[in-house]
Design a protein around this motif. Structure first.
Motif, PDB file in Angstrom:
ATOM      1  N   PRO A   4      -7.207   2.749  -0.357  1.00 23.39           N
ATOM      2  CA  PRO A   4      -6.435   1.637   0.217  1.00 23.39           C
ATOM      3  C   PRO A   4      -6.805   0.273  -0.345  1.00 23.39           C
ATOM      4  O   PRO A   4      -6.118  -0.714  -0.077  1.00 23.39           O
ATOM      5  CB  PRO A   4      -6.771   1.728   1.710  1.00 23.39           C
ATOM      6  CG  PRO A   4      -8.135   2.340   1.739  1.00 23.39           C
ATOM      7  CD  PRO A   4      -8.147   3.334   0.617  1.00 23.39           C
ATOM      8  N   ASP A  22      -4.700  -3.906   7.217  1.00 21.60           N
ATOM      9  CA  ASP A  22      -4.409  -2.464   7.202  1.00 21.60           C
ATOM     10  C   ASP A  22      -3.262  -2.176   6.237  1.00 21.60           C
ATOM     11  O   ASP A  22      -2.359  -1.396   6.534  1.00 21.60           O
ATOM     12  CB  ASP A  22      -4.090  -1.944   8.602  1.00 21.60           C
ATOM     13  CG  ASP A  22      -2.904  -2.673   9.230  1.00 21.60           C
ATOM     14  OD1 ASP A  22      -2.495  -3.728   8.703  1.00 21.60           O
ATOM     15  OD2 ASP A  22      -2.381  -2.179  10.246  1.00 21.60           O
ATOM     16  N   LYS A  56       2.986   6.680   5.388  1.00 20.80           N
ATOM     17  CA  LYS A  56       1.899   6.246   4.509  1.00 20.80           C
ATOM     18  C   LYS A  56       2.288   5.051   3.629  1.00 20.80           C
ATOM     19  O   LYS A  56       1.516   4.650   2.769  1.00 20.80           O
ATOM     20  CB  LYS A  56       1.448   7.404   3.614  1.00 20.80           C
ATOM     21  CG  LYS A  56       0.984   8.629   4.390  1.00 20.80           C
ATOM     22  CD  LYS A  56      -0.215   8.317   5.292  1.00 20.80           C
ATOM     23  CE  LYS A  56      -0.673   9.558   6.038  1.00 20.80           C
ATOM     24  NZ  LYS A  56      -1.862   9.283   6.893  1.00 20.80           N
ATOM     25  N   CYS A  99      -2.810   5.535  -0.033  1.00 22.36           N
ATOM     26  CA  CYS A  99      -2.980   5.009   1.325  1.00 22.36           C
ATOM     27  C   CYS A  99      -4.221   5.602   1.992  1.00 22.36           C
ATOM     28  O   CYS A  99      -5.008   4.882   2.610  1.00 22.36           O
ATOM     29  CB  CYS A  99      -1.728   5.324   2.151  1.00 22.36           C
ATOM     30  SG  CYS A  99      -1.838   4.851   3.900  1.00 22.36           S
ATOM     31  N   GLU A 100      -4.408   6.904   1.839  1.00 20.31           N
ATOM     32  CA  GLU A 100      -5.494   7.589   2.531  1.00 20.31           C
ATOM     33  C   GLU A 100      -6.843   7.439   1.838  1.00 20.31           C
ATOM     34  O   GLU A 100      -7.876   7.253   2.494  1.00 20.31           O
ATOM     35  CB  GLU A 100      -5.166   9.085   2.653  1.00 20.31           C
ATOM     36  CG  GLU A 100      -3.959   9.372   3.533  1.00 20.31           C
ATOM     37  CD  GLU A 100      -3.614  10.842   3.570  1.00 20.31           C
ATOM     38  OE1 GLU A 100      -4.147  11.597   2.717  1.00 20.31           O
ATOM     39  OE2 GLU A 100      -2.825  11.258   4.443  1.00 20.31           O
ATOM     40  N   ASP A 101      -6.854   7.519   0.491  1.00 16.68           N
ATOM     41  CA  ASP A 101      -8.119   7.611  -0.236  1.00 16.68           C
ATOM     42  C   ASP A 101      -8.476   6.377  -1.069  1.00 16.68           C
ATOM     43  O   ASP A 101      -9.625   6.236  -1.483  1.00 16.68           O
ATOM     44  CB  ASP A 101      -8.080   8.830  -1.174  1.00 16.68           C
ATOM     45  CG  ASP A 101      -7.787  10.121  -0.429  1.00 16.68           C
ATOM     46  OD1 ASP A 101      -8.224  10.241   0.733  1.00 16.68           O
ATOM     47  OD2 ASP A 101      -7.107  11.002  -1.001  1.00 16.68           O
ATOM     48  N   LYS A 127      -0.852  -0.860   3.489  1.00 16.39           N
ATOM     49  CA  LYS A 127      -0.465   0.407   2.870  1.00 16.39           C
ATOM     50  C   LYS A 127       0.292   0.091   1.580  1.00 16.39           C
ATOM     51  O   LYS A 127       0.745  -1.035   1.390  1.00 16.39           O
ATOM     52  CB  LYS A 127       0.444   1.206   3.803  1.00 16.39           C
ATOM     53  CG  LYS A 127      -0.145   1.544   5.163  1.00 16.39           C
ATOM     54  CD  LYS A 127       0.895   2.252   6.021  1.00 16.39           C
ATOM     55  CE  LYS A 127       0.366   2.556   7.403  1.00 16.39           C
ATOM     56  NZ  LYS A 127       1.397   3.206   8.268  1.00 16.39           N
ATOM     57  N   LYS A 132       1.020   8.353  -0.830  1.00 13.53           N
ATOM     58  CA  LYS A 132       0.328   8.861   0.365  1.00 13.53           C
ATOM     59  C   LYS A 132      -1.177   8.891   0.142  1.00 13.53           C
ATOM     60  O   LYS A 132      -1.965   8.494   1.020  1.00 13.53           O
ATOM     61  CB  LYS A 132       0.841  10.266   0.690  1.00 13.53           C
ATOM     62  CG  LYS A 132       0.022  11.010   1.736  1.00 13.53           C
ATOM     63  CD  LYS A 132       0.528  12.434   1.907  1.00 13.53           C
ATOM     64  CE  LYS A 132      -0.350  13.193   2.894  1.00 13.53           C
ATOM     65  NZ  LYS A 132       0.121  14.601   3.082  1.00 13.53           N
ATOM     66  N   TYR A 133      -1.599   9.350  -1.028  1.00 17.25           N
ATOM     67  CA  TYR A 133      -3.027   9.508  -1.294  1.00 17.25           C
ATOM     68  C   TYR A 133      -3.693   8.175  -1.635  1.00 17.25           C
ATOM     69  O   TYR A 133      -4.893   8.005  -1.387  1.00 17.25           O
ATOM     70  CB  TYR A 133      -3.211  10.543  -2.402  1.00 17.25           C
ATOM     71  CG  TYR A 133      -2.641  11.871  -1.984  1.00 17.25           C
ATOM     72  CD1 TYR A 133      -3.333  12.696  -1.101  1.00 17.25           C
ATOM     73  CD2 TYR A 133      -1.362  12.265  -2.402  1.00 17.25           C
ATOM     74  CE1 TYR A 133      -2.787  13.900  -0.671  1.00 17.25           C
ATOM     75  CE2 TYR A 133      -0.816  13.461  -1.978  1.00 17.25           C
ATOM     76  CZ  TYR A 133      -1.529  14.274  -1.103  1.00 17.25           C
ATOM     77  OH  TYR A 133      -0.978  15.442  -0.665  1.00 17.25           O
ATOM     78  N   PRO A 148       6.376   9.897   1.194  1.00 15.23           N
ATOM     79  CA  PRO A 148       5.128   9.769   1.964  1.00 15.23           C
ATOM     80  C   PRO A 148       5.356   9.157   3.344  1.00 15.23           C
ATOM     81  O   PRO A 148       5.021   7.995   3.595  1.00 15.23           O
ATOM     82  CB  PRO A 148       4.282   8.848   1.075  1.00 15.23           C
ATOM     83  CG  PRO A 148       5.301   7.985   0.382  1.00 15.23           C
ATOM     84  CD  PRO A 148       6.487   8.874   0.134  1.00 15.23           C
TER      85      PRO A 148
END
Length: 231
Positions: free
Chosen positions: A112, A17, A137, A108-110, A19, A105-106, A134
């Protein structure tokens, strides 16, 4: 010189997981060195971007913060492809770009799948503009000056580290070992843990030169304070 934080960086690399990682810390503690070492020794390719020395990089984060577009732009800028599975992307001095910091942040979200590390001075990151950090994130690690253990290792005294870790009581230390370790500790108290000072001292064994390098680092801190001072 070996830094113990490398084991934490490898754990981050292998995390399921994962980041984006932000390595923070005072200037001159070795953030750039250890992250470059990670990229060179544990990845196929290292893609290094410095927001202080390469101001053109800022433009790639001004249009939008779409990870795919950013990766395409950076690849074209460096004229090389960036492989999400085997390459490390390193954003150095990231505190100079609030948009780049927010872009983590993005990623991490979109996106990874990309291995992204960033480094920034502790002061600079703390004083970034509102909403640019962020929160939640990124993974955060802090690199401190070298510990006494790391100093012993740099001196070639790894055997002493293993020996001390094997003891149940310090009363067991023979006087010869005790005196040798006290000498190293006295050196460490004077030299401190800044990698540049340690490296120079081990090469020259000159306390005067070590002090001059320490004074130079202190001046850099003063300039850094002035750079981030609020008008």
């Amino acid at each position: 010189m070996k830094r113990e934080i490398l084991s934490n960086l490898l754990s981050w690399k292998q995390s399921t997981d994962r980041k984006p990682l932000l390595l923070q810390g005072a200037r001159q503690t070795g953030k750039t060195y250890i992250l470059k070492e990670l990229g060179k020794t544990h990845y196929t390719n290292l893609h290094y971007f410095n927001f202080e020395t390469e101001p053109l990089l800022h433009s790639f984060f001004e249009m939008d913060l779409n990870p795919s577009r950013i990766i395409e732009s950076l690849s074209l800028f460096r004229k090389t492809s960036i492989n999400a599975d085997s390459d490390l992307i390193f954003f150095d001095e990231i505190q100079f770009s609030n948009n780049a910091l927010n872009a983590l942040k993005y990623f991490c979200e979109d996106a990874p799948q990309y291995h992204i590390v960033a480094a920034g001075s502790l002061l600079g990151v703390k004083l970034t503009q509102p909403r640019s950090f962020p929160v939640g994130k990124v993974s955060i690690l802090t690199l401190y000056p070298m510990s006494f253990r790391e100093y012993l290792d740099a001196c070639g005294d790894t055997a002493y580290i293993n020996y001390l870790e094997s003891l149940n009581s310090f009363n067991q230390i023979p006087i010869a070992f005790h005196e040798a370790l006290i000498q190293r500790l006295k050196e460490y108290y004077f030299i401190g843990g800044m990698p540049e000072v340690v490296k120079n001292f081990l090469q020259n064994r000159n306390f005067k030169i070590a002090r001059e390098i320490q004074d130079s680092i202190c001046k850099v801190y003063l300039y850094d304070f002035a750079k981030h001072a609020i008008p």
